[in-house]
Write a protein that holds these residues in place. Sequence first.
Motif, short mmCIF file in Angstrom:
data_model
loop_
_atom_site.label_atom_id
_atom_site.label_comp_id
_atom_site.label_asym_id
_atom_site.label_seq_id
_atom_site.Cartn_x
_atom_site.Cartn_y
_atom_site.Cartn_z
N ASP A 1 53.97 52.63 29.43
CA ASP A 1 52.95 51.97 30.25
C ASP A 1 51.84 52.98 30.49
OD1 ASP A 1 51.47 50.45 31.89
OD2 ASP A 1 52.81 50.57 33.62
N PHE A 2 50.68 52.74 29.88
CA PHE A 2 49.56 53.67 29.98
C PHE A 2 48.57 53.26 31.07
CE2 PHE A 2 51.05 53.86 25.59
CZ PHE A 2 51.30 55.21 25.47
N MET A 3 48.95 52.32 31.91
CA MET A 3 48.04 51.89 32.95
C MET A 3 48.00 52.91 34.08
SD MET A 3 47.97 48.31 35.02
CE MET A 3 47.54 47.49 33.48
N SER A 4 46.83 53.10 34.64
CA SER A 4 46.68 54.05 35.74
C SER A 4 47.38 53.52 36.98
CB SER A 4 45.20 54.27 36.03
OG SER A 4 45.04 55.04 37.20
N PRO A 5 48.17 54.35 37.65
CA PRO A 5 48.85 53.86 38.86
C PRO A 5 47.90 53.52 39.98
CG PRO A 5 49.13 56.24 38.62
CD PRO A 5 48.49 55.76 37.35
N TRP A 6 46.66 54.05 39.95
CA TRP A 6 45.69 53.73 40.99
C TRP A 6 45.09 52.34 40.81
CZ3 TRP A 6 46.17 58.52 38.80
CH2 TRP A 6 46.54 59.56 39.65
N GLU A 7 45.13 51.81 39.60
CA GLU A 7 44.58 50.48 39.36
C GLU A 7 45.58 49.38 39.64
OE1 GLU A 7 43.25 50.49 35.37
OE2 GLU A 7 41.71 52.01 35.66
N GLY A 8 46.83 49.71 39.69
CA GLY A 8 47.84 48.69 39.94
C GLY A 8 48.38 48.12 38.64
N ALA A 9 49.67 47.84 38.63
CA ALA A 9 50.30 47.32 37.42
C ALA A 9 50.04 45.82 37.28
CB ALA A 9 51.80 47.58 37.47
N GLU A 10 50.07 45.34 36.06
CA GLU A 10 49.86 43.93 35.77
C GLU A 10 51.17 43.26 35.35
OE1 GLU A 10 46.84 43.59 32.84
OE2 GLU A 10 45.22 44.26 34.17
N TYR A 11 52.25 43.70 35.97
CA TYR A 11 53.52 43.08 35.65
C TYR A 11 53.56 41.65 36.20
CZ TYR A 11 54.71 48.00 35.06
OH TYR A 11 54.72 49.31 34.68
N VAL A 12 54.01 40.72 35.39
CA VAL A 12 54.11 39.32 35.79
C VAL A 12 55.53 39.08 36.26
CG1 VAL A 12 53.85 36.94 35.08
CG2 VAL A 12 52.33 38.68 34.15
N LEU A 13 55.69 38.87 37.54
CA LEU A 13 57.00 38.62 38.12
C LEU A 13 57.20 37.13 38.31
CD1 LEU A 13 57.06 41.48 40.79
CD2 LEU A 13 57.99 41.51 38.47
N PRO A 14 58.45 36.67 38.36
CA PRO A 14 58.69 35.24 38.58
C PRO A 14 58.07 34.78 39.90
CG PRO A 14 60.69 36.34 37.84
CD PRO A 14 59.68 37.43 38.11
N GLY A 15 57.28 33.73 39.83
CA GLY A 15 56.63 33.20 41.01
C GLY A 15 55.18 33.62 41.16
N ASP A 16 54.73 34.61 40.37
CA ASP A 16 53.34 35.06 40.48
C ASP A 16 52.35 34.00 40.02
OD1 ASP A 16 54.28 37.38 41.46
OD2 ASP A 16 53.80 38.63 39.73
N GLU A 17 52.79 33.12 39.12
CA GLU A 17 51.86 32.12 38.63
C GLU A 17 51.44 31.13 39.73
OE1 GLU A 17 56.00 30.70 38.25
OE2 GLU A 17 54.92 32.51 37.65
N LYS A 18 52.22 31.04 40.80
CA LYS A 18 51.86 30.13 41.89
C LYS A 18 50.70 30.66 42.72
CE LYS A 18 56.63 28.51 42.26
NZ LYS A 18 57.79 28.37 43.16
N ALA A 19 50.47 31.95 42.68
CA ALA A 19 49.40 32.54 43.48
C ALA A 19 48.03 32.46 42.82
CB ALA A 19 49.72 34.01 43.78
N LYS A 20 47.99 32.06 41.55
CA LYS A 20 46.70 31.99 40.86
C LYS A 20 45.92 30.77 41.34
CE LYS A 20 48.22 34.30 36.64
NZ LYS A 20 48.35 34.19 35.17
N LEU A 21 44.60 30.91 41.35
CA LEU A 21 43.75 29.79 41.71
C LEU A 21 43.72 28.77 40.59
CD1 LEU A 21 40.72 31.64 43.32
CD2 LEU A 21 42.59 30.48 44.48
N PRO A 22 43.64 27.50 40.90
CA PRO A 22 43.60 26.48 39.84
C PRO A 22 42.33 26.58 39.04
CG PRO A 22 43.17 25.49 41.98
CD PRO A 22 43.59 26.91 42.25
N GLU A 23 42.43 26.27 37.77
CA GLU A 23 41.29 26.31 36.87
C GLU A 23 41.14 24.96 36.19
OE1 GLU A 23 41.98 29.44 34.15
OE2 GLU A 23 41.54 31.04 35.58
N ALA A 24 39.93 24.70 35.75
CA ALA A 24 39.69 23.46 35.04
C ALA A 24 40.38 23.49 33.69
CB ALA A 24 38.19 23.23 34.89
N LYS A 25 40.62 22.31 33.12
CA LYS A 25 41.26 22.24 31.82
C LYS A 25 40.33 22.80 30.75
CE LYS A 25 44.18 18.28 32.92
NZ LYS A 25 44.57 16.91 32.53
N GLY A 26 40.96 23.34 29.72
CA GLY A 26 40.18 23.95 28.65
C GLY A 26 39.88 25.40 28.94
N ALA A 27 38.65 25.84 28.66
CA ALA A 27 38.28 27.23 28.90
C ALA A 27 38.25 27.49 30.41
CB ALA A 27 36.91 27.53 28.30
#
Length: 291
Positions: free
Chosen positions: A184-210
């Motif tokens: 993992d070459f990500m900087s610890p100061w930027e925060g990891a982008e690990y996708v944990l179970p349940g994280d998808e519920k916190a995303k804002l809804p987006e329109a269909k398509g792009a």
Amino acid sequence: MGSPAPKYATNEGVIDAVRAAIGGAFVDGVEAVGEVAVTVKREALVAVMTALRDKLAYQQLMEIAGVDWPENPERFEVVYCLLSVTKNHRIRVHVWTDEEKPVPSVTGIWPVAGWLEREVYDMYGVLFSGNPDLRRILTDYGFRGHPQRKDFPLTGFVELRYSEEAKRVVYEPVQLAQDFRSFDFMSPWEGAEYVLPGDEKAKLPEAKGAPTPLKADEIKKADAPKTEAKAPPPTPKVTEKKEDTGAGEPANKEAAKKSAGAKKAPPKAKTASTASKPATKKPGATPRGKK
């Protein structure tokens, strides 16, 4: 009250003074980011260091560093950092060499160079002629290779561990499990982008398509706390009628229906044979009221 330490000397004229002091051993001189660096011939290193100490008052050797440039014919650059206590000024002296050509040792001028030259030898493999004790100083006994070289593998060649069977430290070839090969070459100061179970519920809804940016009212609605819909309360049970309580109903409703149907069936018609047949008296029977 002013500081008793001398002011930092300027770099003006330092390169010219070094060129005049060491003569033909001078190769190049550069001033950058407030520091002076001079490159000298490797064979004349001892004479150059003696002239810098005696003529230009660079009394102390602070550090010896190494740099590996694999693309150069002489791949190793040895850097000497000198300090003038009286002038409060520093200078760097550079020499170049390869794996076979040794660099003259300066332990006769500064005894501290013995340990510093051992570090450069251990990390880069640079040889120093005249060092009385040129051994490894940072790695372990029997270590193969030089860790600071650019072509040295990141995991090394061997690893050591304590063996309970042999009751001693043993050396073994390096074997990395597959789990440890994901980096993992990500900087610890930027925060990891690990996708944990349940994280998808916190995303804002987006329109269909792009992905399309939401409007202000939609973002406000999305940011609003969501409340779970509660189930309606159960209908209360009442006993106002007999049908509500079920009193008097048989346990087996199917059997009750069959018995009710049997009671409602019409009686069978008498046949002619049964109608013309006279009634017979039982023997010994006497009519009621007669003796």
